[in-house]
Design a protein around this motif. Sequence first.
Motif, PDB file in Angstrom:
ATOM      1  N   LEU A  14       0.834  -1.202   0.000  1.00 31.62           N
ATOM      2  CA  LEU A  14       0.000   0.000   0.000  1.00 31.62           C
ATOM      3  C   LEU A  14       0.867   1.249   0.000  1.00 31.62           C
ATOM      4  O   LEU A  14       1.844   1.327   0.751  1.00 31.62           O
ATOM      5  CB  LEU A  14      -0.879   0.057   1.259  1.00 31.62           C
ATOM      6  CG  LEU A  14      -1.991  -0.953   1.412  1.00 31.62           C
ATOM      7  CD1 LEU A  14      -2.661  -0.779   2.774  1.00 31.62           C
ATOM      8  CD2 LEU A  14      -3.006  -0.791   0.300  1.00 31.62           C
ATOM      9  N   ASP A  15       0.487   2.224  -0.793  1.00 35.55           N
ATOM     10  CA  ASP A  15       1.112   3.537  -0.713  1.00 35.55           C
ATOM     11  C   ASP A  15       0.421   4.281   0.424  1.00 35.55           C
ATOM     12  O   ASP A  15      -0.789   4.166   0.600  1.00 35.55           O
ATOM     13  CB  ASP A  15       0.939   4.285  -2.029  1.00 35.55           C
ATOM     14  CG  ASP A  15       1.829   5.503  -2.145  1.00 35.55           C
ATOM     15  OD1 ASP A  15       2.282   6.029  -1.101  1.00 35.55           O
ATOM     16  OD2 ASP A  15       2.074   5.941  -3.271  1.00 35.55           O
ATOM     17  N   VAL A  16       1.171   5.028   1.187  1.00 36.66           N
ATOM     18  CA  VAL A  16       0.577   5.794   2.277  1.00 36.66           C
ATOM     19  C   VAL A  16      -0.373   6.850   1.724  1.00 36.66           C
ATOM     20  O   VAL A  16      -1.468   7.048   2.238  1.00 36.66           O
ATOM     21  CB  VAL A  16       1.672   6.444   3.154  1.00 36.66           C
ATOM     22  CG1 VAL A  16       1.067   7.392   4.175  1.00 36.66           C
ATOM     23  CG2 VAL A  16       2.477   5.357   3.856  1.00 36.66           C
ATOM     24  N   MET A  18      -2.692   7.786  -1.183  1.00 35.84           N
ATOM     25  CA  MET A  18      -3.435   7.350  -2.364  1.00 35.84           C
ATOM     26  C   MET A  18      -4.658   8.251  -2.508  1.00 35.84           C
ATOM     27  O   MET A  18      -5.143   8.789  -1.513  1.00 35.84           O
ATOM     28  CB  MET A  18      -3.890   5.893  -2.205  1.00 35.84           C
ATOM     29  CG  MET A  18      -2.773   4.899  -2.043  1.00 35.84           C
ATOM     30  SD  MET A  18      -3.325   3.175  -2.030  1.00 35.84           S
ATOM     31  CE  MET A  18      -4.376   3.097  -0.599  1.00 35.84           C
ATOM     32  N   ASP A  22      -6.667   6.583   1.796  1.00 32.53           N
ATOM     33  CA  ASP A  22      -5.212   6.472   1.921  1.00 32.53           C
ATOM     34  C   ASP A  22      -4.819   5.095   2.478  1.00 32.53           C
ATOM     35  O   ASP A  22      -5.668   4.278   2.849  1.00 32.53           O
ATOM     36  CB  ASP A  22      -4.641   7.605   2.765  1.00 32.53           C
ATOM     37  CG  ASP A  22      -5.041   7.557   4.233  1.00 32.53           C
ATOM     38  OD1 ASP A  22      -5.707   6.597   4.667  1.00 32.53           O
ATOM     39  OD2 ASP A  22      -4.691   8.498   4.960  1.00 32.53           O
ATOM     40  N   GLY A  23      -3.532   4.838   2.516  1.00 36.85           N
ATOM     41  CA  GLY A  23      -3.032   3.537   2.955  1.00 36.85           C
ATOM     42  C   GLY A  23      -3.455   3.139   4.364  1.00 36.85           C
ATOM     43  O   GLY A  23      -3.948   2.027   4.575  1.00 36.85           O
ATOM     44  N   PHE A  43       3.851  -0.952   3.758  1.00 33.86           N
ATOM     45  CA  PHE A  43       3.615   0.428   3.344  1.00 33.86           C
ATOM     46  C   PHE A  43       4.795   0.935   2.542  1.00 33.86           C
ATOM     47  O   PHE A  43       5.949   0.652   2.852  1.00 33.86           O
ATOM     48  CB  PHE A  43       3.428   1.343   4.551  1.00 33.86           C
ATOM     49  CG  PHE A  43       2.046   1.336   5.116  1.00 33.86           C
ATOM     50  CD1 PHE A  43       0.967   1.809   4.386  1.00 33.86           C
ATOM     51  CD2 PHE A  43       1.814   0.868   6.390  1.00 33.86           C
ATOM     52  CE1 PHE A  43      -0.308   1.809   4.911  1.00 33.86           C
ATOM     53  CE2 PHE A  43       0.552   0.855   6.927  1.00 33.86           C
ATOM     54  CZ  PHE A  43      -0.509   1.333   6.182  1.00 33.86           C
ATOM     55  N   LEU A  44       4.486   1.724   1.539  1.00 38.16           N
ATOM     56  CA  LEU A  44       5.471   2.386   0.690  1.00 38.16           C
ATOM     57  C   LEU A  44       5.136   3.873   0.734  1.00 38.16           C
ATOM     58  O   LEU A  44       3.970   4.246   0.681  1.00 38.16           O
ATOM     59  CB  LEU A  44       5.338   1.867  -0.744  1.00 38.16           C
ATOM     60  CG  LEU A  44       6.085   2.584  -1.836  1.00 38.16           C
ATOM     61  CD1 LEU A  44       7.571   2.220  -1.732  1.00 38.16           C
ATOM     62  CD2 LEU A  44       5.549   2.178  -3.185  1.00 38.16           C
ATOM     63  N   THR A  45       6.160   4.710   0.873  1.00 38.74           N
ATOM     64  CA  THR A  45       5.910   6.138   0.851  1.00 38.74           C
ATOM     65  C   THR A  45       7.150   6.907   0.425  1.00 38.74           C
ATOM     66  O   THR A  45       8.269   6.469   0.690  1.00 38.74           O
ATOM     67  CB  THR A  45       5.420   6.648   2.221  1.00 38.74           C
ATOM     68  OG1 THR A  45       5.076   8.028   2.102  1.00 38.74           O
ATOM     69  CG2 THR A  45       6.468   6.482   3.306  1.00 38.74           C
ATOM     70  N   ALA A  46       6.931   8.003  -0.245  1.00 44.09           N
ATOM     71  CA  ALA A  46       8.022   8.913  -0.590  1.00 44.09           C
ATOM     72  C   ALA A  46       8.129  10.001   0.472  1.00 44.09           C
ATOM     73  O   ALA A  46       9.050  10.779   0.471  1.00 44.09           O
ATOM     74  CB  ALA A  46       7.763   9.535  -1.951  1.00 44.09           C
ATOM     75  N   LYS A  47       7.181  10.024   1.367  1.00 41.81           N
ATOM     76  CA  LYS A  47       7.111  11.030   2.427  1.00 41.81           C
ATOM     77  C   LYS A  47       7.627  10.394   3.718  1.00 41.81           C
ATOM     78  O   LYS A  47       6.951   9.592   4.330  1.00 41.81           O
ATOM     79  CB  LYS A  47       5.651  11.452   2.580  1.00 41.81           C
ATOM     80  CG  LYS A  47       5.393  12.567   3.511  1.00 41.81           C
ATOM     81  CD  LYS A  47       3.913  12.893   3.450  1.00 41.81           C
ATOM     82  CE  LYS A  47       3.473  13.581   4.710  1.00 41.81           C
ATOM     83  NZ  LYS A  47       2.045  13.802   4.727  1.00 41.81           N
TER      84      LYS A  47
END
Length: 64
Positions: A14-16, A18, A22-23, A43-47
Motif C-alpha cells: 500500500l502507498d501511504v 493514495m 489512503d493507505g 507500506f510504501l511512501t516517498a514522504k
Amino acid sequence: MSKAESERPDAILLDVMMPGLDGPATLALLRASEATARIPVIFLTAKAMSSELERLRAMAPWPC
C-alpha cells in the motif's frame, strides 16, 4: 476490499498517500474484515516524516 477477500494475496503493498482512501485507512478496513485481517501489509511512501513513520509503526501487529 472485495478483491483482497476473494483472492487472498500473500501480502499487500500500500502507498501511504493514495487518492480517495489512503493507505492507513485501507489497512483499517482490511483489519476489520476477518477474511483479510491476517494478510501482511507493507507500506510504501516517498514522504518520510518521522511523525508519519511512528504513526505507521504503531499500526503494526508486532514491533518494527
